[in-house]
Every structure is written in C-alpha cells, then in structure tokens.
Design an enzyme around this catalytic site. Sequence first.
Site, mmCIF file in Angstrom:
data_model
loop_
_atom_site.group_PDB
_atom_site.id
_atom_site.type_symbol
_atom_site.label_atom_id
_atom_site.label_comp_id
_atom_site.label_asym_id
_atom_site.label_seq_id
_atom_site.Cartn_x
_atom_site.Cartn_y
_atom_site.Cartn_z
ATOM 1 N N ASN A 85 -9.498 8.136 4.078
ATOM 2 C CA ASN A 85 -9.292 8.235 2.494
ATOM 3 C C ASN A 85 -10.094 7.315 1.553
ATOM 4 O O ASN A 85 -10.669 7.725 0.474
ATOM 5 C CB ASN A 85 -7.667 7.794 2.483
ATOM 6 C CG ASN A 85 -6.733 8.676 2.838
ATOM 7 O OD1 ASN A 85 -7.011 9.725 3.046
ATOM 8 N ND2 ASN A 85 -5.740 8.287 3.361
ATOM 9 N N GLY A 87 0.905 -1.168 -0.279
ATOM 10 C CA GLY A 87 0.069 -0.105 0.225
ATOM 11 C C GLY A 87 0.718 1.342 -0.054
ATOM 12 O O GLY A 87 2.117 1.167 0.233
ATOM 13 N N GLU A 123 -0.171 -1.701 -7.064
ATOM 14 C CA GLU A 123 -0.967 -0.286 -7.537
ATOM 15 C C GLU A 123 -0.076 0.568 -7.756
ATOM 16 O O GLU A 123 0.083 1.422 -8.795
ATOM 17 C CB GLU A 123 -1.912 0.056 -6.578
ATOM 18 C CG GLU A 123 -3.010 -0.639 -6.259
ATOM 19 C CD GLU A 123 -3.853 -0.630 -4.867
ATOM 20 O OE1 GLU A 123 -4.916 -0.666 -5.107
ATOM 21 O OE2 GLU A 123 -3.235 -0.027 -4.240
ATOM 22 N N GLY A 166 -7.224 -0.215 -2.913
ATOM 23 C CA GLY A 166 -7.469 -1.460 -3.435
ATOM 24 C C GLY A 166 -6.786 -2.620 -2.385
ATOM 25 O O GLY A 166 -6.812 -3.707 -2.521
#
Lengths: 498, 498
Positions: free
Chosen positions: B379, B264, B289, B383
């Site tokens: 936030n 993350g 990501e 994902g």
Amino acid sequence: MSRITCPVMNSKLTTAERAAATINDGDRVGMSGFTGSGYPKAVPAALAERAKNEGGDFGIELLTGASTAPELDGVLAEAGVIRKRLPFQSDPALRKSINTGHTEYVDTHLSHSAQQAWFGFYGNLDVAVVEVSAVLPNGLLVPSSSVGNNKTWLDLADKVIIEVNDWHPRAYEGFHDVYYGTKLPPERRPIQLLDPLQRIGDPYLRVDPEKVIAVVETHAPDRNLPFKDPDENSKAMAEHVVDFLRFEITQGRLPENLLPLQSGVGNVANAVMAEFAHSEFENLTAYTEVIQDGMLDLIDTGKLTAVSATAFSLSAERAAAFNAKAEEYKGRILMRTQEISNHPEVIRRLGIIAINGMVEADIYGNVNSTHVMGSSIINGIGGSGDFARNAFLNFFVSPSTAKGGKISSIVPFASHVDHTEHDVQVLVTEQGLADLRGLSPTARAKKIITNCAHPDYRDRLQDYIDRAAAANPNGQHTPHLLAEALSWHENYQSHGHM
Amino acid sequence: MSRITCPVMNSKLTTAERAAATINDGDRVGMSGFTGSGYPKAVPAALAERAKNEGGDFGIELLTGASTAPELDGVLAEAGVIRKRLPFQSDPALRKSINTGHTEYVDTHLSHSAQQAWFGFYGNLDVAVVEVSAVLPNGLLVPSSSVGNNKTWLDLADKVIIEVNDWHPRAYEGFHDVYYGTKLPPERRPIQLLDPLQRIGDPYLRVDPEKVIAVVETHAPDRNLPFKDPDENSKAMAEHVVDFLRFEITQGRLPENLLPLQSGVGNVANAVMAEFAHSEFENLTAYTEVIQDGMLDLIDTGKLTAVSATAFSLSAERAAAFNAKAEEYKGRILMRTQEISNHPEVIRRLGIIAINGMVEADIYGNVNSTHVMGSSIINGIGGSGDFARNAFLNFFVSPSTAKGGKISSIVPFASHVDHTEHDVQVLVTEQGLADLRGLSPTARAKKIITNCAHPDYRDRLQDYIDRAAAANPNGQHTPHLLAEALSWHENYQSHGHM
C-alpha cells in the site's frame, strides 16, 4: 583572573581525581561534548585512571551531545569503562569497543536524545560532567564551544561536576541561546523561532548549586582536528551541489540567497562551503549543527550573515584565530541546545537545505550512513535524519567508490538503511547528481546509475536491475534478486573487491 | 433542496462526462480522497470510460490524499489511465498496475505530499477534482468525509472540478478545520496548535470561482468496507499494547489519561480501540489520520473526548449511523488537512502515542511497512513515518506469522526498510511485546526474538544471530551473515515457506 566568580561554586573547587572519585560503578553519566568541542578535559581521564587502578570491571553508561575526543571517549573506552553509550560517536577506541561487543551503543537521532532522557526512556541520570567557559557571580554558567545536551544533563542529573576551561575565550558570553521552554507533553508549546539568529532563550546554562559536588579548573584546547584541503572528488561534489542550487533558483523553487544551510561534518561539507566562497551567492544563512572552518571563512568574507549551530569543530589554527577575535563574531553566530538546532519543527519551518555524507546508497535511493558491510558501525546517524526528513531539500554525498575503486558506493541493496527511499531527495557523487524528487523507485534507479555510479560499476548495476525486473513480473515497483542483493558486499568480504 | 446555493457555482453544473472531457492527456490531476472517503464518485468513472472509448494510450498523473476506492483508483487503473500516482494507495487494481510496471508509484510521507507540491517538486498541477458536501451562497465549500490534500489541490490547480455529494450529511458544516496559514519558507510560521480539538483554521475550503470549470452533483456512499470482529491475534496484540500503557503510567512516564492516540488503519487498530472500550481509561483523546468504527464507539461510550483526524473510514452500518446523528458528534471531532494531521511539528509537540501495522521487522528492529519479499509494493508508507518518528511513543504491530505460519514476520534482515532502528520503539505480536527504547541492536534482538517471534522460528533466529556474532568478531554492533541475511525470503520464494 579566575573564571569562577561565584563564591558558592568557588568553594567546590577540587581536583579532577577527587571529582572522578564521586562517580560510582554503574552510574549513568551525561557529559558535555559535540563533534570534538566543549567536552570535559580532565575528569574523564581521571576516571579512566581510577578504573585502571581499581581493576575489576568498573563501568558507566555514558551519554554525551555527540562525538567527543580522545580525552573523553578515547581514554574511557581504552580503560574499558563505557558499558553503554549514546548518541553519536567517532572515536577510534570507542568504535573498537562497540564493534568488539564491549560497549552497547544506542544510535539515536540527535534531536531525540534530550527528550528521550526527559521522558525517562534511558533511566535515571546519576551524574552530569559539563565543561563551561566561566561561572558568573550569581552562579550562571557561560557555555563553551558546544551546547549539545548540556542543559538537559544539568537539569536531570542528581549530581553535577563542572569543568571551567579558561582556554576558551571569555568573550563566549553572549554567543549562546539556551532554550528553557521545553516541557513534557501535554504541556509543550510551539518553539517560536522564525530566523536562524533569533534568540528564544538565555545566554547562560543554569544549575542548581545544591547539586554541584565538584568544580574543576582546566586550561586545555578542544580536539581541533586539521582539515585537508578539498580533494578533486570533494570539489566536484561541491560543484554539483552548488550548480544544482543555481538551477533551482532559475526554476523559481529557491530564493536568490537560498534557504538556511545545514552541512554535515567533514571534508565534503567544507568543500561545499569553499565552493560558496568563490560563488556569486550573497546573504547566505546557516541553521546547522556544527561550525567548521569553511563556514567561518564564509562569515569572514561576508557571504554568510547568520549561523545557528550547537558546536564548533575547527582546525587548531582556525580555533586559535577565532579565539583571538571571538568578539567580532558576536551577532553573527548563535549556539543552541541540540534539541533546538536539530528540532524537526524548526528545521521544517525554516526550510533547511541539508547536505550530509553517506556510506552507500542503493539503486532505489535508500541510504546507509552508519555501517560497513552491514555489521560494523562507523559513527552513527547523528543529525542526518533530523535534517534530511524535515529539510526543504536534502543532499546525500559520497565519492562513487572507496578503497581505490574496490567498493562502489552505489550498490544493488544497502547493507544497512538509515534514510529510506521516502526521505532521500538528491544523491551526489563526483560523477554527478541524481535528483530523485517525485520519482518512482525504478525511475530513481535509472538516474542514480547513469548520473552517480562510477563507470566501472554502471553496467553491472544495470544488469542487476534488468535481471531483477525480468525475474519479478509482479514486482516491478522495486525489482530485486534477493539471492544476489547483498552479493556485492559478500564479494568484498570474500575477495576484497565488490 | 440543492446543496449548491451559490449562483456562480450553480451555473457551472454539468455532467460527469462533460467534466471528464476537460481533462487532457498528460495532465497532472489532484483528486480528493483519503482511506476510502471523500473521493469524487462520478468524474473518475467518466474519465475511465472516455479513455476506453478513445482507445490509444490516454493517461494522467494522479495525486490524492491517500487511498481511495474502486470508483476512483480502481476504475482508472483498470482503464490503464494512471501513469503516475502518489501518495498512499490500497486498491487491488492499482496495486497490480504498479507491480506490473504500468503505473509509476511515488511513495511519499503523507505529511510531505502537500508541501512538496507547493515547493514545485512534482511540477504544475493541471486539474483538481474534489468532492464536497455543500457549496454555500458565497462559494465557500463544506468538505465531506475527508480533507486530505484538498486545500492544496484547490489552491494549486489551473482548473477545478467540484463534485457535490448529498449522500453526506448536511451537518458536516462545522466539522472541519482547514488551516490557511501554510506558507513557503522562509515565510513559514509556527503552527499554533496545542490541543487536538483546537481550531486554527476555517470550517470551509476556498476556491477561486474563476478556476471552476465544472460542478457535478452526486449521491453516492463512500467505500465503507466492513470491519471484521477482532480475531484472537488482534485481541492479544491490543491487550499487550494497553497493558504496556498501564505499566508506563505506573512508572510515571505517562499521565492517567495517556497522551493523544494515533492508530493506523485496519483490524488491529480497531481491536486496540475495542480494548480501550473495556478498560478503566477515561478522558482519552486522539490526534490521528483516520476515524474507524472503534473510535466512534469510544466516543459514544464517553471514553474518548476529542478526536482530530483527516478522514473517516467506516463500515457501511457505522457510516449510516453516523450520518443519521452527525450533529451529536460536533465539538468532539475535528477534521484537518493532512499536512496538519500528520505534521511533524504538531505530532512531536502533542506527544502522540502512535500505533501502526507492519509487514515484518528484522531482529534489530528495522521495520518493513510496504513491500512483500523486497520487490512488490502493498500500500505504501502512509503516515506511519510521520507519526513514528515524531511520536512520544510508537508501536509497530503484526501477527508473528502469516500464510498459516509459512512466513515469519520477524526475520534476520528486512527485505525493505521503511522505519529504521533509530525510529522503532516497541514491537508487538500476539506472542508479546518488545520494548526497544534505549537498547543497542544486539540487546534489541534478544528481546524481539524472545518476546515477539513465533516459537517455531525462535531457535532459527537465535541460531542466525549466534553464527553472525561468531563470524564477525569486529562487527558485534549489528552482526549479520550477508550470504544468509535474505535467505528466509528466498526460501519463501522458492519453497513456499521461510
């Protein structure tokens, strides 16, 4: 004629008692069985009996496909034998054993159980006890009324006990599709499945005959619980679901014959199938876990042309009727391992319409599928997470009240969360349907309270959210009053009503 | 030399103001941008300015890839223009707009946003505003520092505005893999991706030139927030994670070079990468990501041989260094659409090791990733759900306390649940690591309290669970005291400490 035509396997024929004697205290045992079908009928009872006779604290860890029956979970739980259990269960004796702290219960997604066993996350599997309907001359096994995790248990276990049950129709040969392409990462490959009825595996389970330490013959029916005729609430919910699907077609968001259906176990699911039976829909398909009476009815009327599942869960009458003419269903039903029936990859690709029950939902759309009042487990999450997360469209259904109106199934705050706000699309009660797609939490709350909550609880829910919004000027996304959030459940515990 | 070598597209060159003028009140607008990279730099500000000048209540619905930057979410939120927003966001002004009730925020999984737009669940997309790094003579678009949902917005929007930003290196051509094989069910096919660096698409985005109503040139950097050097807590958490991975290798559950990493956004993620940099690991890969500084460092040292991502999120220094020698990273980095970077099918197949932050976890392993004290959003889920659910192994990490010890990140009951007990495998704080795989809720609680909770809170957590167990003789699966479950959060709200 014997169902065991393999000489090697025939030579291992023995009694359930002798087979049960090979299971050791502390063993981790994988047994067949999924929603009351295809579970071993004789060895578990013999094991329970042995444990009772031996006294002491004999115990095993028990892994299955999903829920089984009194002859498996029931007898073993009553004998106090199950130290640990996974995944889904629904037996009253086992539930009691879990909720009183005797059995540790691990509530995994049904699509995760086989792979996590393969990954080594549960430890070594000592024994597999798997029911089949026949053993072929070459040793291949014809599965019975569920496939579940049987492939995985047979592959992983050090020792294997096979029950061959000739209550099942011999015609089961050809109904199954056992995928042998699963591998461990990084060797995994795409599951090349494009259609509910497509074959990607073999009709048979394989077992290393060296590992088979006992074969037991049985002649015993599956659990085969009766279904009630749909009540008014179930009919109303089914109508809401089917009407909504009609609307989605008019909006161009669904094809005329919909997309493959998944329907959880129970009377609401059966009511939805009954609703389809009286509808204009044609050429429906299903990619689901369990085939219940209602789905067979839809096949009989020609409305449903293809069903992929991992298990049957029929009434006694419907099972007898199916067994008598099983051959006629071939080519319309395919039974897969649960890692494929519930596979996120396949569910997302096919675009499933998923319909599952719930215990309660909160005003923002978080769903509790497993717990009563936060602490006690009912059955487990089953495949609802696999399907809801990856579905094209998901529905969660429940009557708006329980216990004669004393419990609201729409609450300010869920006492347990199994499906989060990010995953829940459509809520349905007998009152109506709330389409939550593309909405913020507060917009969801408005729809849920107006469309789904029972009128007796609507004002109080609205009052909660109004006061929560007033109390949280900087918390308008998901306004809560934490001191009150669980008070409805507390009320029920203290006063018997919410 | 101009980055726009296509005559048709060149003919549409205009100012940001004129482009912004084509966006109508009430429009649903899809903009590029993912974790502060690849977002349009000029049109949003012009739109905000126009809204301010016009007065009234001009507003749009805004869809992006994920979080953007002050020049997009910031200016539009400050101008009061964003009526609705999805998916992930992290801008302070936008967060305030959501939490004060001005903006409706829809917090979808990042893998769901593109497909749900395609399914028609969000309504018609009126406009796309997409940043690219170049337009080729044939009109093909070279993406910039993020791909996100750009393909979907370009395909779905009625009108398209392109920003061409020559701050990005021209060498971006060849870094992207845009998959054009997505279809609607029942026409979907397997994603034939077997390896993080495998190409399954094109290096370019396509757009129908008929739809392009404006092309705007910019020269502006991405947000490029500085990273702090890892603090002691981050280092401790990173060590716990990497030590645990070492242990899993010794147990035969992971290969020597692990499995593809997902990490993350944030300092803990960067600390984990730093920990790998000093480690014995070789030939690591990532399927993630976002590429942060730490991951580029790992590529530079040769430890990381392949990275698939959908966006960069670099410090200004690291971005400058990357841009100067982008060519050298070719063949080691591939940037995909977020529906592929976050695709459940691919994540499960590749067997990702997923490391994500959390706000809090409860004693039974339910994780809150999004909310403060139940009501205010931070936030969004991003994902984390896509990766956690489908990973081979997932970690959720957080310091054991916040606000100087006044908040415990291990609580009796999560004030919001984003990842349920069924999905959470390993919890990590600076105190230690709790491996929850294959454990029941009460067994999990024991490990979480002992290994992860801060010593100042351990006794009170243990006291809660002891009293909850005593009060629920028939609720031993997940014992809770509902009247007290959220009291730690109430304490914080009332007294400033839990």
